[in-house]
Design an enzyme around this catalytic site. Structure first.
Site, short mmCIF file in Angstrom:
data_model
loop_
_atom_site.label_atom_id
_atom_site.label_comp_id
_atom_site.label_asym_id
_atom_site.label_seq_id
_atom_site.Cartn_x
_atom_site.Cartn_y
_atom_site.Cartn_z
N LYS A 51 0.82 -1.20 0.00
CA LYS A 51 0.00 0.00 0.00
C LYS A 51 0.86 1.26 0.00
O LYS A 51 0.42 2.34 -0.33
CB LYS A 51 -0.89 0.01 1.26
CG LYS A 51 -1.71 -1.23 1.43
CD LYS A 51 -2.35 -1.23 2.85
CE LYS A 51 -2.95 -2.56 3.16
NZ LYS A 51 -3.30 -2.68 4.58
N GLY A 52 2.09 1.10 0.44
CA GLY A 52 2.95 2.25 0.76
C GLY A 52 3.22 3.24 -0.36
O GLY A 52 3.45 4.42 -0.11
N GLU A 108 7.89 2.08 -5.92
CA GLU A 108 8.00 1.58 -4.55
C GLU A 108 8.22 2.75 -3.58
O GLU A 108 8.72 3.81 -3.99
CB GLU A 108 9.19 0.59 -4.51
CG GLU A 108 9.52 -0.02 -3.17
CD GLU A 108 8.41 -0.86 -2.54
OE1 GLU A 108 7.32 -0.31 -2.33
OE2 GLU A 108 8.65 -2.04 -2.22
N ASP A 109 7.83 2.56 -2.33
CA ASP A 109 8.03 3.63 -1.35
C ASP A 109 9.48 3.71 -0.86
O ASP A 109 10.06 4.79 -0.75
CB ASP A 109 7.05 3.48 -0.17
CG ASP A 109 7.01 2.07 0.42
OD1 ASP A 109 7.82 1.21 -0.01
OD2 ASP A 109 6.18 1.84 1.31
N ASP A 112 15.13 -1.12 1.15
CA ASP A 112 15.85 -1.34 2.40
C ASP A 112 16.90 -2.43 2.17
O ASP A 112 17.98 -2.15 1.67
CB ASP A 112 14.79 -1.70 3.45
CG ASP A 112 15.31 -1.80 4.85
OD1 ASP A 112 15.93 -0.83 5.32
OD2 ASP A 112 15.10 -2.84 5.50
N LYS A 140 17.60 3.26 1.41
CA LYS A 140 18.51 3.14 2.55
C LYS A 140 19.65 2.22 2.14
O LYS A 140 19.67 1.04 2.50
CB LYS A 140 17.78 2.53 3.76
CG LYS A 140 16.73 3.43 4.38
CD LYS A 140 16.37 2.96 5.78
CE LYS A 140 15.12 2.15 5.80
NZ LYS A 140 14.58 1.90 7.16
N PHE A 161 14.18 4.13 10.90
CA PHE A 161 12.86 3.66 10.50
C PHE A 161 11.95 4.86 10.30
O PHE A 161 11.71 5.63 11.23
CB PHE A 161 12.26 2.69 11.52
CG PHE A 161 11.09 1.96 10.95
CD1 PHE A 161 11.27 0.85 10.13
CD2 PHE A 161 9.80 2.40 11.18
CE1 PHE A 161 10.19 0.19 9.55
CE2 PHE A 161 8.70 1.76 10.61
CZ PHE A 161 8.91 0.65 9.80
N ASP A 168 4.36 2.99 6.58
CA ASP A 168 3.66 2.69 7.83
C ASP A 168 4.56 2.04 8.87
O ASP A 168 5.63 1.52 8.56
CB ASP A 168 2.50 1.72 7.54
CG ASP A 168 3.00 0.29 7.29
OD1 ASP A 168 3.87 0.11 6.43
OD2 ASP A 168 2.54 -0.62 8.00
N ARG A 174 0.49 6.24 7.69
CA ARG A 174 0.56 6.41 6.23
C ARG A 174 0.04 7.78 5.79
O ARG A 174 0.40 8.29 4.73
CB ARG A 174 -0.28 5.33 5.52
CG ARG A 174 0.23 3.91 5.70
CD ARG A 174 -0.49 3.00 4.71
NE ARG A 174 -0.38 1.59 5.04
CZ ARG A 174 0.63 0.79 4.68
NH1 ARG A 174 1.62 1.29 3.99
NH2 ARG A 174 0.64 -0.48 5.02
P1 IMP Z 1 13.32 -4.60 1.43
O1 IMP Z 1 12.82 -5.84 0.77
O2 IMP Z 1 14.13 -4.92 2.66
O3 IMP Z 1 14.05 -3.68 0.50
O4 IMP Z 1 12.06 -3.92 2.03
C1 IMP Z 1 11.32 -2.99 1.43
C2 IMP Z 1 9.98 -2.83 2.16
O5 IMP Z 1 10.18 -2.79 3.58
C3 IMP Z 1 9.34 -1.53 1.82
O6 IMP Z 1 8.45 -1.67 0.74
C4 IMP Z 1 8.61 -1.16 3.10
O7 IMP Z 1 7.32 -1.75 3.09
C5 IMP Z 1 9.41 -1.79 4.18
N1 IMP Z 1 10.30 -0.81 4.84
C6 IMP Z 1 11.65 -0.77 4.81
N2 IMP Z 1 12.13 0.25 5.53
C7 IMP Z 1 11.06 0.89 6.04
C8 IMP Z 1 10.91 2.05 6.87
O8 IMP Z 1 11.87 2.72 7.29
N3 IMP Z 1 9.64 2.40 7.17
C9 IMP Z 1 8.55 1.71 6.73
N4 IMP Z 1 8.64 0.63 5.94
C10 IMP Z 1 9.89 0.21 5.61
MG MG Z 2 6.36 -1.57 0.91
#
Ligand code: IMP
Ligand code: MG
Length: 189
Positions: A51-52, A108-109, A112, A140, A161, A168, A174
């Site tokens: 949803k982000g 994508e939002d 990470d 990040k 975070f 969220d 959100r």
């Molecule tokens: P990744 O697979 O580790 O790159 O994760 C990406 C997903 O983790 C994003 O789409 C977010 O939903 C969530 N995420 C990662 N960091 C944060 C944060 O700082 N705040 C909120 N959601 C996060």
């Molecule tokens: Mg996400």
């Protein structure tokens, strides 16, 4: 922050990206995206990751003058916590399986560990999309666990975070109009 500050806002330690900065980021990204696809004769499909990414995608698309189609996917990796689980789960998928002659732009939002978008782009490329590019509001890079670089990136942020503008914690925050760093005491107990 004072007594008039709504609790939702007060849970943020500080603002990391202001509304004005988000707007400027979207202007720049839209120009980059526009330049990338301008001369393409293929169908451009923007894939919004729910949803982000919803508020970000909405800001971005109204700045684009290219013909584009809109699709949604729901991909989760986090659950209720603040650490990634490694696996991704697709709970809403594209209706069409064959993506031949389609340029996909995944919105994508935040990136990470990089696992979500790395797995998702591999999967979409295997469905024969002509191209798969990714656009993220936030990145990040210091948290990366797999080799992944987004094609379009709004802002690189430190290992904090963050919530707001779609992002969220446990489905909340959100609706904040800015991106803020969530106070540790909210998720550490
Ligand atoms: P990744 O697979 O580790 O790159 O994760 C990406 C997903 O983790 C994003 O789409 C977010 O939903 C969530 N995420 C990662 N960091 C944060 C944060 O700082 N705040 C909120 N959601 C996060
Ligand atoms: Mg996400």
């Amino acid at each position: 922050m004072n007594n008039q500050t709504p609790a939702l806002y007060a849970d943020c330690a500080y603002t990391l990206v202001t509304q004005e900065e988000i707007s400027a980021i979207c202007d720049r990204l839209a120009a980059e995206i526009q330049a990338t696809y301008e001369n393409s004769t293929r169908r451009l499909v923007m894939v919004v990751i729910l949803k982000g990414s919803m508020p970000f995608a909405a800001e971005l698309m109204k700045r684009l003058t290219l013909p584009l189609e809109l699709e949604f996917m729901k991909v989760s990796s986090y659950g209720a916590g603040t650490k990634t689980s490694g696996e991704i789960k697709i709970s809403l998928d594209l209706k069409r399986d064959d993506l031949q002659d389609i340029d996909l732009l995944v919105v994508e939002d935040i990136v990470d560990s990089g696992r979500t978008l790395s797995r998702l782009t591999t999967l979409l490329k295997n469905r024969n999309a002509n191209s798969v590019r990714t656009c993220t509001l936030l990145d990040k890079p210091s948290r990366r666990e797999v080799d992944f670089v987004p094609d379009f990136c709004g802002a690189t942020i430190p290992d904090e975070f963050v919530v707001g503008f779609g992002l969220d914690y446990d489905e909340k925050y959100r609706n904040l109009p800015f991106v803020g760093v969530l106070r540790r005491e909210v998720y550490e107990n």
